[in-house]
Scaffold this motif. Structure first.
Motif, PDB file in Angstrom:
ATOM      1  N   ALA A  67       0.817  -1.126  -0.111  1.00  0.00           N
ATOM      2  CA  ALA A  67       0.034  -0.159  -0.104  1.00  0.00           C
ATOM      3  C   ALA A  67       0.964   1.389  -0.072  1.00  0.00           C
ATOM      4  O   ALA A  67       0.718   2.249  -0.792  1.00  0.00           O
ATOM      5  CB  ALA A  67      -0.869  -0.041   1.246  1.00  0.00           C
ATOM      6  N   MET A  68       1.891   1.297   0.636  1.00  0.00           N
ATOM      7  CA  MET A  68       2.733   2.397   0.839  1.00  0.00           C
ATOM      8  C   MET A  68       3.542   2.540  -0.475  1.00  0.00           C
ATOM      9  O   MET A  68       3.471   3.672  -1.316  1.00  0.00           O
ATOM     10  CB  MET A  68       3.536   2.340   2.012  1.00  0.00           C
ATOM     11  N   GLY A  73       3.759   5.602  -5.776  1.00  0.00           N
ATOM     12  CA  GLY A  73       3.816   5.285  -7.281  1.00  0.00           C
ATOM     13  C   GLY A  73       4.849   4.266  -7.735  1.00  0.00           C
ATOM     14  O   GLY A  73       4.993   4.189  -8.813  1.00  0.00           O
ATOM     15  N   PHE A  74       5.297   3.507  -6.681  1.00  0.00           N
ATOM     16  CA  PHE A  74       6.384   2.700  -7.168  1.00  0.00           C
ATOM     17  C   PHE A  74       5.762   1.299  -7.496  1.00  0.00           C
ATOM     18  O   PHE A  74       6.347   0.426  -8.327  1.00  0.00           O
ATOM     19  CB  PHE A  74       7.274   2.272  -6.180  1.00  0.00           C
ATOM     20  N   VAL A  75       4.283   0.987  -7.430  1.00  0.00           N
ATOM     21  CA  VAL A  75       3.728  -0.169  -7.751  1.00  0.00           C
ATOM     22  C   VAL A  75       2.279   0.343  -8.156  1.00  0.00           C
ATOM     23  O   VAL A  75       1.660   1.131  -7.749  1.00  0.00           O
ATOM     24  CB  VAL A  75       3.588  -1.496  -6.679  1.00  0.00           C
ATOM     25  N   ARG A  76       1.635  -0.521  -8.810  1.00  0.00           N
ATOM     26  CA  ARG A  76       0.175  -0.163  -9.309  1.00  0.00           C
ATOM     27  C   ARG A  76      -0.594  -1.428  -9.292  1.00  0.00           C
ATOM     28  O   ARG A  76      -0.105  -2.592  -9.435  1.00  0.00           O
ATOM     29  CB  ARG A  76       0.036   0.442 -10.621  1.00  0.00           C
ATOM     30  N   PRO A  86       4.882  -2.930 -11.697  1.00  0.00           N
ATOM     31  CA  PRO A  86       5.695  -1.713 -11.717  1.00  0.00           C
ATOM     32  C   PRO A  86       4.897  -0.388 -11.844  1.00  0.00           C
ATOM     33  O   PRO A  86       4.120  -0.300 -12.567  1.00  0.00           O
ATOM     34  CB  PRO A  86       6.648  -1.824 -12.668  1.00  0.00           C
ATOM     35  N   GLY A  87       4.781   0.749 -10.925  1.00  0.00           N
ATOM     36  CA  GLY A  87       4.246   1.657 -11.148  1.00  0.00           C
ATOM     37  C   GLY A  87       5.011   2.988 -11.919  1.00  0.00           C
ATOM     38  O   GLY A  87       6.341   2.576 -12.239  1.00  0.00           O
ATOM     39  N   PRO A  88       4.354   3.742 -12.128  1.00  0.00           N
ATOM     40  CA  PRO A  88       5.175   4.929 -12.657  1.00  0.00           C
ATOM     41  C   PRO A  88       6.292   5.509 -12.191  1.00  0.00           C
ATOM     42  O   PRO A  88       7.522   5.817 -12.862  1.00  0.00           O
ATOM     43  CB  PRO A  88       4.124   6.132 -13.047  1.00  0.00           C
ATOM     44  N   ALA A  89       6.416   5.696 -10.853  1.00  0.00           N
ATOM     45  CA  ALA A  89       7.597   6.080 -10.349  1.00  0.00           C
ATOM     46  C   ALA A  89       8.621   5.033 -10.284  1.00  0.00           C
ATOM     47  O   ALA A  89      10.047   5.476 -10.808  1.00  0.00           O
ATOM     48  CB  ALA A  89       7.505   6.305  -8.715  1.00  0.00           C
ATOM     49  N   LEU A  90       8.620   3.618 -10.271  1.00  0.00           N
ATOM     50  CA  LEU A  90       9.525   2.762 -10.358  1.00  0.00           C
ATOM     51  C   LEU A  90       9.882   2.579 -12.052  1.00  0.00           C
ATOM     52  O   LEU A  90      11.184   2.637 -12.207  1.00  0.00           O
ATOM     53  CB  LEU A  90       8.957   1.375 -10.159  1.00  0.00           C
TER      54      LEU A  90
END
Length: 271
Positions: A67-68, A73-76, A86-90
């Motif tokens: 959740a964190m 933005g590291f996961v979606r 992988p999220g946009p930050a990752l």
């Protein structure tokens, strides 16, 4: 000339304290978050049960960590499957790191070497989901040649360069990329069913190279090998493409024998 004739690497150095010594005051939650990011570097998606088992913690603990990571933005999370990817930050960090690696610059001498030896069109490709992006290419000097696909993106399953990288995935990762049994058709010779793709990838794993005979473009054949790298999630491959009459099926093994050592040296250069 005709072809038929022609997860982490940790230092073991005791002097490298930053690579071998555990921190004096470890923070378990931070460590768990970093472990999950490394796991996402190896797998396309992870589920809550995967995270819980991997970290050896309760599902509620794994959920809080995810959740964190999602908040930052590291996961979606997929709304339907509930799996995490992988999220946009990752991906932004990953592409920033990859960009600084100067992959094309490092790879160009190896492409040029293959072009000089084989005198056919050479490509460097990267796997992006179920597609392959052609990052660099050097065309043959022959009048009749395969044009460079530099900058183009094609379904990975219809190209030898894509199949070489898909063969590196396990069955679960492959199924996540291809949830449907019917695959997109590009030419009349394209693979259009998942089971047939699995069989081809099994052959690729056993032989060490992938082939394509008019599956992505009529009249064009190619042979490809994966580039071995130690960068989590980074999948690259090299290919040689030629008109089908200049690259017969019986010449694929010989072409691969030229590609494989060059791909190995390229992977070593990437670190």
């Amino acid at each position: 000339m005709p072809y038929i004739s022609a997860v982490q690497n940790i230092s073991s150095n005791p002097d490298d304290a930053t690579a071998t010594a555990a921190p004096q005051y470890p923070i378990e939650s931070v460590d768990n978050a970093l472990k999950l990011l490394l796991l996402l570097g190896e797998q396309q998606e992870i589920r809550l049960t995967d995270a819980s088992n991997y970290l050896a913690v309760a599902s509620s603990t794994a959920h809080r960590v995810l959740a964190m990571l999602q908040y930052r933005g590291f996961v979606r999370q997929d709304a339907q499957t509930k799996a995490y990817g992988p999220g946009p930050a990752l991906t932004g960090v990953a592409f920033s790191v990859i960009g600084r690696m100067n992959i094309n610059q490092l790879g160009r001498p190896f492409l040029q070497e293959l072009n000089d030896v084989l005198d056919e069109t050479i490509h460097l490709g990267m796997l992006e989901g179920a597609n392959v992006r052609f990052m660099d290419g050097i065309e043959s000097r022959k009048a009749v040649r395969v044009a460079s696909r530099l900058g183009k993106s094609l379904p990975a399953h219809v190209t030898s360069i894509g199949k070489a990288m898909l063969a590196e995935l396990d069955s679960a990762e492959l199924r996540r990329l291809y949830p449907n049994d019917v695959l997109p058709r590009v030419t009349d010779k394209s693979i259009t069913d998942f089971s047939r793709l699995e069989k081809q990838l099994a052959l690729t794993r056993s032989s060490g190279y992938a082939t394509n005979r008019e599956e992505s473009e009529e009249g064009v054949a190619s042979v490809s090998v994966a580039v071995p790298t130690s960068v989590p999630g980074l999948r690259l491959a090299l290919s040689v493409s030629a008109p089908v009459n200049r690259l017969p099926a019986k010449a694929a093994k010989e072409a691969a024998s030229i590609l494989i050592p060059v791909a190995k040296r390229f992977g070593e250069a990437l670190g």
